[in-house]
Design a protein around this motif. Structure first.
Motif, PDB file in Angstrom:
ATOM      1  N   VAL A  26       0.852  -1.179   0.000  1.00 30.20           N
ATOM      2  CA  VAL A  26       0.000   0.000   0.000  1.00 30.20           C
ATOM      3  C   VAL A  26       0.895   1.238   0.000  1.00 30.20           C
ATOM      4  O   VAL A  26       1.972   1.230   0.590  1.00 30.20           O
ATOM      5  CB  VAL A  26      -0.975  -0.009   1.207  1.00 30.20           C
ATOM      6  N   SER A  27       0.471   2.263  -0.670  1.00 33.77           N
ATOM      7  CA  SER A  27       1.238   3.508  -0.728  1.00 33.77           C
ATOM      8  C   SER A  27       0.858   4.424   0.427  1.00 33.77           C
ATOM      9  O   SER A  27      -0.277   4.413   0.899  1.00 33.77           O
ATOM     10  CB  SER A  27       0.970   4.236  -2.045  1.00 33.77           C
ATOM     11  N   LEU A  28       1.795   5.227   0.826  1.00 35.17           N
ATOM     12  CA  LEU A  28       1.559   6.226   1.860  1.00 35.17           C
ATOM     13  C   LEU A  28       0.493   7.195   1.366  1.00 35.17           C
ATOM     14  O   LEU A  28       0.587   7.710   0.249  1.00 35.17           O
ATOM     15  CB  LEU A  28       2.867   6.981   2.135  1.00 35.17           C
ATOM     16  N   PRO A  29      -0.562   7.403   2.146  1.00 37.12           N
ATOM     17  CA  PRO A  29      -1.623   8.317   1.697  1.00 37.12           C
ATOM     18  C   PRO A  29      -1.088   9.730   1.486  1.00 37.12           C
ATOM     19  O   PRO A  29      -0.258  10.210   2.258  1.00 37.12           O
ATOM     20  CB  PRO A  29      -2.637   8.297   2.835  1.00 37.12           C
ATOM     21  N   ASN A  30      -1.588  10.383   0.469  1.00 37.49           N
ATOM     22  CA  ASN A  30      -1.177  11.736   0.155  1.00 37.49           C
ATOM     23  C   ASN A  30      -2.203  12.698   0.749  1.00 37.49           C
ATOM     24  O   ASN A  30      -3.103  13.165   0.061  1.00 37.49           O
ATOM     25  CB  ASN A  30      -1.067  11.905  -1.368  1.00 37.49           C
ATOM     26  N   VAL A  31      -2.072  12.939   2.038  1.00 40.22           N
ATOM     27  CA  VAL A  31      -2.995  13.853   2.731  1.00 40.22           C
ATOM     28  C   VAL A  31      -2.196  14.797   3.612  1.00 40.22           C
ATOM     29  O   VAL A  31      -1.088  14.493   4.034  1.00 40.22           O
ATOM     30  CB  VAL A  31      -4.022  13.076   3.606  1.00 40.22           C
TER      31      VAL A  31
END
Length: 160
Positions: free
Chosen positions: A129-134
């Motif tokens: 899973v990718s690090l969320p872009n928030v």
């Protein structure tokens, strides 16, 4: 002579009837897919048309352990390759089918509490899973990272 004329008329009528019947077009089928892939457990209805529309289509399978087919609806039973056939009279129309293993997925949900809204991510089991872009900036808050329970999330590891 009368017998000969009657016999000639009967034979002529038979020949004309035979020729007219032979000239009638054979039923045809048009199948949109000639090759399809399914996962185990999936179903697919073969998209086909017949002319004339009242033509009866029979279905046949090379390997019935891989697929089931009923009136053009195909169900994948196990992994493998086989062919199904739409049969009209003596004519067979082939559709090649590959059945793939069922892909298992995992839904990853991110809880950023009242700081940000992060949509769940669905990935294949064993994927990353990718690090969320928030933006996780809130006045007076310190971001320590993403955690699974008490364990810090390692975005380089596979999800199982």
């Amino acid at each position: 002579m009368k017998l000969f004329k009657k016999l000639f008329a009967i034979i002529s009528a038979f020949i004309i009837g035979f020729v007219l019947t032979a000239c009638k077009d054979s039923p045809t089928i048009t199948i949109k897919q000639t090759e399809v892939s399914l996962e185990v457990g999936e179903t697919l209805t073969i998209d086909y048309t017949v002319d004339p529309v009242e033509t009866i289509v029979m279905w046949d399978i090379d390997d019935q352990t891989i697929l089931n087919v009923f009136e053009g609806k195909v169900t994948a039973l196990k992994e493998g390759k086989t062919s199904i056939y739409a049969v009209i009279g003596k004519n067979k129309y082939e559709v090649k089918v590959t059945v793939l293993p069922k892909t298992e997925t995992v839904t990853v949900r991110f809880d950023a509490s009242d700081v940000a809204s992060v949509e769940p991510v669905v990935i294949e089991k064993g994927g990353k899973v990718s690090l969320p872009n928030v933006n996780l900036v809130k006045s007076g808050a310190v971001v320590l990272g993403w955690y699974w329970g008490e364990r810090k999330c390692d975005f380089n590891s596979a999800i199982n």
